[in-house]
Design a protein around this motif. Structure first.
Motif, mmCIF file in Angstrom:
data_model
loop_
_atom_site.group_PDB
_atom_site.id
_atom_site.type_symbol
_atom_site.label_atom_id
_atom_site.label_comp_id
_atom_site.label_asym_id
_atom_site.label_seq_id
_atom_site.Cartn_x
_atom_site.Cartn_y
_atom_site.Cartn_z
ATOM 1 N N UNK A 23 0.929 -1.153 -0.244
ATOM 2 C CA UNK A 23 -0.137 -0.145 -0.180
ATOM 3 C C UNK A 23 0.868 1.370 0.065
ATOM 4 N N UNK A 24 2.006 1.264 0.823
ATOM 5 C CA UNK A 24 2.768 2.482 0.830
ATOM 6 C C UNK A 24 3.398 2.623 -0.517
ATOM 7 N N UNK A 25 3.886 1.622 -1.201
ATOM 8 C CA UNK A 25 4.672 1.708 -2.616
ATOM 9 C C UNK A 25 3.466 2.230 -3.611
ATOM 10 N N UNK A 26 2.279 1.748 -3.400
ATOM 11 C CA UNK A 26 1.137 2.263 -4.440
ATOM 12 C C UNK A 26 0.931 3.903 -4.058
ATOM 13 N N UNK A 27 1.114 4.206 -2.838
ATOM 14 C CA UNK A 27 0.676 5.546 -2.734
ATOM 15 C C UNK A 27 1.925 6.570 -2.944
ATOM 16 N N UNK A 28 3.023 6.032 -2.764
ATOM 17 C CA UNK A 28 4.310 6.590 -3.207
ATOM 18 C C UNK A 28 4.138 7.143 -4.739
ATOM 19 N N UNK A 29 4.006 5.819 -5.156
ATOM 20 C CA UNK A 29 3.986 5.867 -6.731
ATOM 21 C C UNK A 29 2.760 6.970 -7.217
ATOM 22 N N UNK A 30 1.627 6.726 -6.709
ATOM 23 C CA UNK A 30 0.405 7.772 -7.158
ATOM 24 C C UNK A 30 1.129 9.300 -6.794
ATOM 25 N N UNK A 31 1.331 9.380 -5.580
ATOM 26 C CA UNK A 31 1.993 10.886 -5.273
ATOM 27 C C UNK A 31 3.209 11.384 -6.251
ATOM 28 N N UNK A 32 3.917 10.405 -6.641
ATOM 29 C CA UNK A 32 5.162 10.798 -7.508
ATOM 30 C C UNK A 32 4.631 11.418 -9.033
ATOM 31 N N UNK A 33 3.508 10.432 -9.283
ATOM 32 C CA UNK A 33 2.935 10.762 -10.454
ATOM 33 C C UNK A 33 2.194 11.968 -10.611
ATOM 34 N N UNK A 47 -1.902 12.566 -16.222
ATOM 35 C CA UNK A 47 -1.351 11.058 -16.433
ATOM 36 C C UNK A 47 -2.377 10.386 -17.379
ATOM 37 N N UNK A 48 -3.634 10.436 -17.297
ATOM 38 C CA UNK A 48 -4.566 9.926 -18.171
ATOM 39 C C UNK A 48 -4.490 10.238 -19.583
ATOM 40 N N UNK A 49 -4.083 11.321 -19.737
ATOM 41 C CA UNK A 49 -3.997 12.095 -21.240
ATOM 42 C C UNK A 49 -2.797 11.523 -21.832
ATOM 43 N N UNK A 50 -1.918 10.910 -21.148
ATOM 44 C CA UNK A 50 -0.641 10.366 -21.679
ATOM 45 C C UNK A 50 -1.134 9.317 -22.713
ATOM 46 N N UNK A 51 -0.307 9.028 -23.692
ATOM 47 C CA UNK A 51 -0.214 7.774 -24.384
ATOM 48 C C UNK A 51 0.087 6.513 -23.784
ATOM 49 N N UNK A 56 3.844 4.154 -19.855
ATOM 50 C CA UNK A 56 4.835 3.036 -19.499
ATOM 51 C C UNK A 56 6.421 3.693 -19.043
ATOM 52 N N UNK A 57 6.484 4.838 -19.805
ATOM 53 C CA UNK A 57 7.972 5.649 -19.351
ATOM 54 C C UNK A 57 7.984 6.296 -18.102
ATOM 55 N N UNK A 58 6.730 6.761 -17.740
ATOM 56 C CA UNK A 58 6.623 7.310 -16.410
ATOM 57 C C UNK A 58 6.624 6.277 -15.329
ATOM 58 N N UNK A 59 6.014 5.110 -15.481
ATOM 59 C CA UNK A 59 6.353 3.977 -14.583
ATOM 60 C C UNK A 59 7.767 3.554 -14.243
ATOM 61 N N UNK A 60 8.286 3.639 -15.876
ATOM 62 C CA UNK A 60 9.766 3.228 -15.684
ATOM 63 C C UNK A 60 10.804 4.037 -14.926
ATOM 64 N N UNK A 61 10.632 5.306 -15.174
ATOM 65 C CA UNK A 61 11.254 6.278 -14.430
ATOM 66 C C UNK A 61 11.045 6.029 -12.771
ATOM 67 N N UNK A 62 9.661 5.971 -12.489
ATOM 68 C CA UNK A 62 9.395 5.726 -11.098
ATOM 69 C C UNK A 62 10.011 4.535 -10.476
#
Length: 66
Positions: A23-33, A47-51, A56-62
């Motif tokens: 849960x902590x990881x998911x929250x950190x990911x969402x806050x970072x995005x 984020x929802x407007x990105x292709x 995928x690039x955002x998730x890879x960086x995070x």
């Protein structure tokens, strides 16, 4: 064969610790995005407007950061 890493063999304490970590990881990911993409606080953020490839690039960086 007994596998101590199998979640069905975990104690309640370990299971709750793993859930808290997830849960902590998911929250950190969402806050970072939200911070990276300058989230305006609306229901449909940037984020929802990105292709798909940009998402995928955002998730890879995070993944590298977190």
């Amino acid at each position: 064969m007994y596998n101590s890493n199998n979640p069905s063999n975990w104690s309640w304490s370990k299971a709750f610790d793993e859930m808290a970590k997830t849960v902590n990881q998911a929250e950190l990911t969402q806050q970072s995005i939200n911070h990276v993409l300058n989230y305006p606080g609306e229901a449909n953020g940037v984020f929802m407007t990105l292709s798909k490839s940009q998402q995928d690039d955002v998730y890879e960086l995070l993944d590298q950061v977190l």
